[in-house]
Motif scaffolding. Sequence first.
Motif, PDB file in Angstrom:
ATOM      1  N   SER A  75       3.148 -16.712   2.485  1.00 28.71           N
ATOM      2  CA  SER A  75       2.877 -17.029   1.083  1.00 28.71           C
ATOM      3  C   SER A  75       1.535 -16.433   0.679  1.00 28.71           C
ATOM      4  N   ALA A  76       1.579 -15.589  -0.332  1.00 29.81           N
ATOM      5  CA  ALA A  76       0.376 -14.874  -0.777  1.00 29.81           C
ATOM      6  C   ALA A  76       0.772 -14.007  -1.965  1.00 29.81           C
ATOM      7  N   VAL A  77      -0.197 -13.279  -2.493  1.00 26.11           N
ATOM      8  CA  VAL A  77       0.087 -12.250  -3.489  1.00 26.11           C
ATOM      9  C   VAL A  77       0.109 -10.916  -2.767  1.00 26.11           C
ATOM     10  N   TYR A  78       1.122 -10.134  -3.043  1.00 29.48           N
ATOM     11  CA  TYR A  78       1.301  -8.844  -2.389  1.00 29.48           C
ATOM     12  C   TYR A  78       1.079  -7.732  -3.416  1.00 29.48           C
ATOM     13  N   PHE A  79       0.229  -6.811  -3.053  1.00 29.67           N
ATOM     14  CA  PHE A  79      -0.074  -5.668  -3.914  1.00 29.67           C
ATOM     15  C   PHE A  79       0.398  -4.387  -3.254  1.00 29.67           C
ATOM     16  N   CYS A  80       1.021  -3.524  -4.047  1.00 30.69           N
ATOM     17  CA  CYS A  80       1.206  -2.165  -3.599  1.00 30.69           C
ATOM     18  C   CYS A  80       0.039  -1.338  -4.135  1.00 30.69           C
ATOM     19  N   ALA A  81      -0.272  -0.294  -3.464  1.00 31.15           N
ATOM     20  CA  ALA A  81      -1.351   0.589  -3.896  1.00 31.15           C
ATOM     21  C   ALA A  81      -0.987   2.015  -3.533  1.00 31.15           C
ATOM     22  N   GLU A  82      -1.442   2.934  -4.359  1.00 31.50           N
ATOM     23  CA  GLU A  82      -1.190   4.344  -4.092  1.00 31.50           C
ATOM     24  C   GLU A  82      -2.519   5.078  -4.066  1.00 31.50           C
ATOM     25  N   THR A  83      -2.532   6.163  -3.358  1.00 33.77           N
ATOM     26  CA  THR A  83      -3.707   7.002  -3.328  1.00 33.77           C
ATOM     27  C   THR A  83      -3.317   8.376  -2.804  1.00 33.77           C
ATOM     28  N   TYR A  84      -4.303   9.173  -2.528  1.00 34.26           N
ATOM     29  CA  TYR A  84      -4.083  10.538  -2.078  1.00 34.26           C
ATOM     30  C   TYR A  84      -5.189  10.827  -1.083  1.00 34.26           C
ATOM     31  N   ASN A 120       2.525   8.235 -10.321  1.00 34.45           N
ATOM     32  CA  ASN A 120       1.736   9.423 -10.034  1.00 34.45           C
ATOM     33  C   ASN A 120       2.399  10.223  -8.921  1.00 34.45           C
ATOM     34  N   SER A 121       3.030  11.304  -9.267  1.00 39.73           N
ATOM     35  CA  SER A 121       3.749  12.100  -8.279  1.00 39.73           C
ATOM     36  C   SER A 121       2.807  12.797  -7.299  1.00 39.73           C
ATOM     37  N   ALA A 122       1.523  12.835  -7.631  1.00 41.44           N
ATOM     38  CA  ALA A 122       0.544  13.462  -6.727  1.00 41.44           C
ATOM     39  C   ALA A 122       0.118  12.530  -5.604  1.00 41.44           C
ATOM     40  N   SER A 123       0.427  11.254  -5.718  1.00 43.25           N
ATOM     41  CA  SER A 123       0.056  10.316  -4.658  1.00 43.25           C
ATOM     42  C   SER A 123       0.832  10.639  -3.392  1.00 43.25           C
ATOM     43  N   ASP A 124       0.135  10.579  -2.267  1.00 46.01           N
ATOM     44  CA  ASP A 124       0.809  10.906  -1.021  1.00 46.01           C
ATOM     45  C   ASP A 124       0.614   9.839   0.051  1.00 46.01           C
ATOM     46  N   TYR A 125       0.084   8.722  -0.363  1.00 41.83           N
ATOM     47  CA  TYR A 125      -0.169   7.662   0.606  1.00 41.83           C
ATOM     48  C   TYR A 125      -0.022   6.337  -0.119  1.00 41.83           C
ATOM     49  N   PHE A 126       0.740   5.440   0.476  1.00 43.92           N
ATOM     50  CA  PHE A 126       1.054   4.172  -0.170  1.00 43.92           C
ATOM     51  C   PHE A 126       0.801   3.042   0.813  1.00 43.92           C
ATOM     52  N   ILE A 127       0.258   1.965   0.279  1.00 44.04           N
ATOM     53  CA  ILE A 127      -0.127   0.851   1.137  1.00 44.04           C
ATOM     54  C   ILE A 127       0.313  -0.459   0.508  1.00 44.04           C
ATOM     55  N   TRP A 128       0.682  -1.383   1.339  1.00 44.58           N
ATOM     56  CA  TRP A 128       0.898  -2.749   0.913  1.00 44.58           C
ATOM     57  C   TRP A 128      -0.233  -3.620   1.436  1.00 44.58           C
ATOM     58  N   TYR A 129      -0.759  -4.453   0.508  1.00 39.92           N
ATOM     59  CA  TYR A 129      -1.810  -5.394   0.865  1.00 39.92           C
ATOM     60  C   TYR A 129      -1.330  -6.812   0.577  1.00 39.92           C
ATOM     61  N   LYS A 130      -1.829  -7.730   1.378  1.00 40.16           N
ATOM     62  CA  LYS A 130      -1.564  -9.156   1.201  1.00 40.16           C
ATOM     63  C   LYS A 130      -2.881  -9.814   0.836  1.00 40.16           C
ATOM     64  N   ASN A 132      -9.508   6.985  -4.007  1.00 43.10           N
ATOM     65  CA  ASN A 132      -9.555   5.600  -4.440  1.00 43.10           C
ATOM     66  C   ASN A 132      -8.141   5.043  -4.583  1.00 43.10           C
ATOM     67  N   LEU A 133      -8.018   3.770  -4.278  1.00 42.17           N
ATOM     68  CA  LEU A 133      -6.730   3.096  -4.375  1.00 42.17           C
ATOM     69  C   LEU A 133      -6.443   2.699  -5.811  1.00 42.17           C
ATOM     70  N   ILE A 134      -5.195   2.878  -6.224  1.00 37.20           N
ATOM     71  CA  ILE A 134      -4.726   2.366  -7.503  1.00 37.20           C
ATOM     72  C   ILE A 134      -3.760   1.252  -7.189  1.00 37.20           C
ATOM     73  N   PHE A 135      -4.141   0.054  -7.553  1.00 39.50           N
ATOM     74  CA  PHE A 135      -3.355  -1.123  -7.214  1.00 39.50           C
ATOM     75  C   PHE A 135      -2.362  -1.455  -8.313  1.00 39.50           C
TER      76      PHE A 135
END
Lengths: 116, 114
Positions: free
Chosen positions: A85-94, A27-37, A103-106
């Motif tokens: 050690s964990a599962v790592y998710f990237c997420a994007e939003t705007y 999604n090129s409109a996303s302007d904010y990205f997060i990593w979650y553990k 809303n976050l898209i994981f």
Amino acid sequence: GESVGLHLPTLSVQEGDNSIINCAYSNSASDYFIWYKQESGKGPQFIIDIRSNMDKRQGQRVTVLLNKTVKHLSLQIAATQPGDSAVYFCAETYFNYGGSQGNLIFGKGTKLSVKP
Amino acid sequence: EPEVTQTPSHQVTQMGQEVILRCVPISNHLYFYWYRQILGQKVEFLVSFYNNEISEKSEIFDDQFSVERPDGSNFTLKIRSTKLEDSAMYFCASNRQGSNEKLFFGSGTQLSVL
């Protein structure tokens, strides 16, 4: 449809090595990205974020790189420890007009296993 | 560090029954969210809530779902008539108003619909 995905579903590294977890977004409109553990039995825990006007951001032992040209996001963990050690998710939003976070898209998640 | 708390941690219900999942967001936060994660799948957005009304909702959040902030501290998710496919881990999250604010997630409620 638009989605956030991960190149590697599992990653196994030796304690002390550096880890790199990759993520592709569409999604090129996303302007904010997060990593979650996410550790077993727990909710996602914020690690680091980056706005689209940046290419790199560093935290404590973690670095996020953003390549908008190829819509790629990566998380680098220096000197990986067993506690990583964990599962790592990237997420994007705007950000909405009022400045609140949309809303976050994981992505699907990458499982990181650290061998002692 | 302040936490988002969720109760119960596990909920088992029969198909067709109503369930209410409870959350206590962080006290000075103004935006509240529900996400869910079906086993082995992505975390999915359900709904966001601000100023006592829904800000945004996903396709998953159909007429069977509702949210409420019944008092100054609780934020609830109600599923009116549960289906087998509602079985998932449900996460509540919150953050303060403003930009560049990370979401704080609770530990989740594991809902099992039999």
